[in-house]
Motif scaffolding. Structure first.
Motif, PDB file in Angstrom:
ATOM      1  N   THR A 154      20.709 113.616  68.056  1.00  0.00           N
ATOM      2  CA  THR A 154      19.545 114.439  68.356  1.00  0.00           C
ATOM      3  C   THR A 154      18.226 113.852  67.870  1.00  0.00           C
ATOM      4  N   VAL A 155      18.217 113.250  66.714  1.00  0.00           N
ATOM      5  CA  VAL A 155      16.952 112.749  66.164  1.00  0.00           C
ATOM      6  C   VAL A 155      16.391 111.640  67.048  1.00  0.00           C
ATOM      7  N   VAL A 156      17.229 110.683  67.404  1.00  0.00           N
ATOM      8  CA  VAL A 156      16.776 109.568  68.246  1.00  0.00           C
ATOM      9  C   VAL A 156      16.459 110.079  69.653  1.00  0.00           C
ATOM     10  N   GLY A 157      17.265 111.007  70.150  1.00  0.00           N
ATOM     11  CA  GLY A 157      17.033 111.553  71.486  1.00  0.00           C
ATOM     12  C   GLY A 157      15.716 112.290  71.593  1.00  0.00           C
ATOM     13  N   VAL A 158      15.427 113.125  70.606  1.00  0.00           N
ATOM     14  CA  VAL A 158      14.162 113.857  70.601  1.00  0.00           C
ATOM     15  C   VAL A 158      12.988 112.885  70.454  1.00  0.00           C
ATOM     16  N   ALA A 159      13.158 111.882  69.621  1.00  0.00           N
ATOM     17  CA  ALA A 159      12.085 110.902  69.420  1.00  0.00           C
ATOM     18  C   ALA A 159      11.775 110.158  70.722  1.00  0.00           C
ATOM     19  N   LEU A 160      12.803 109.763  71.451  1.00  0.00           N
ATOM     20  CA  LEU A 160      12.570 109.042  72.707  1.00  0.00           C
ATOM     21  C   LEU A 160      11.953 109.953  73.773  1.00  0.00           C
ATOM     22  N   CYS A 161      12.382 111.201  73.818  1.00  0.00           N
ATOM     23  CA  CYS A 161      11.762 112.139  74.757  1.00  0.00           C
ATOM     24  C   CYS A 161      10.286 112.355  74.416  1.00  0.00           C
ATOM     25  N   LEU A 162       9.989 112.430  73.141  1.00  0.00           N
ATOM     26  CA  LEU A 162       8.598 112.585  72.701  1.00  0.00           C
ATOM     27  C   LEU A 162       7.767 111.351  73.064  1.00  0.00           C
ATOM     28  N   LEU A 186      15.098 109.402  80.071  1.00  0.00           N
ATOM     29  CA  LEU A 186      16.515 109.525  80.421  1.00  0.00           C
ATOM     30  C   LEU A 186      17.418 109.050  79.287  1.00  0.00           C
ATOM     31  N   LEU A 187      17.029 107.974  78.624  1.00  0.00           N
ATOM     32  CA  LEU A 187      17.797 107.525  77.468  1.00  0.00           C
ATOM     33  C   LEU A 187      17.759 108.578  76.365  1.00  0.00           C
ATOM     34  N   GLY A 188      16.614 109.184  76.158  1.00  0.00           N
ATOM     35  CA  GLY A 188      16.501 110.238  75.160  1.00  0.00           C
ATOM     36  C   GLY A 188      17.387 111.432  75.473  1.00  0.00           C
ATOM     37  N   VAL A 189      17.403 111.843  76.739  1.00  0.00           N
ATOM     38  CA  VAL A 189      18.265 112.961  77.137  1.00  0.00           C
ATOM     39  C   VAL A 189      19.732 112.581  76.972  1.00  0.00           C
ATOM     40  N   ASN A 190      20.077 111.356  77.346  1.00  0.00           N
ATOM     41  CA  ASN A 190      21.449 110.891  77.192  1.00  0.00           C
ATOM     42  C   ASN A 190      21.878 110.925  75.727  1.00  0.00           C
ATOM     43  N   LEU A 191      21.003 110.479  74.846  1.00  0.00           N
ATOM     44  CA  LEU A 191      21.330 110.503  73.423  1.00  0.00           C
ATOM     45  C   LEU A 191      21.401 111.933  72.888  1.00  0.00           C
TER      46      LEU A 191
END
Length: 86
Positions: free
Chosen positions: A40-48, A29-34
């Protein structure tokens, strides 16, 4: 030590998945929020990371999984299924 019944082993695996999801969902959820906010870089990394947390729990054998796997094999060897095999 007596082996665990087949239903109990399934419950233990399910509870392990629930605990993993309890940790992975906030990360996702934090990744999607970011992602939505433009980072995008941090968001994709957290989703991964969240996806890997669940995937590793499901597909990688850890020392905690060894007794469960042994119990499943022991129960499968001793108890016969009532369902006919096709």
């Amino acid at each position: 030590m007596t082996p665990l019944p087949k239903g109990v082993v399934g419950i233990l695996n399910t509870l392990g998945l629930v605990v993993t999801l309890a940790f992975a969902l906030p990360v996702a959820l934090l990744g999607v929020n970011l992602l939505v906010s433009g980072r995008t870089v941090v968001g994709v990394a957290l989703c991964l990371v969240a996806v890997l947390m669940v995937a590793l729990k499901q597909y990688v054998t850890t020392p905690d999984d060894v007794p469960t796997a042994a119990a499943e094999k022991a129960v499968g060897a001793v108890v016969k299924d009532d369902e006919p095999e096709n």
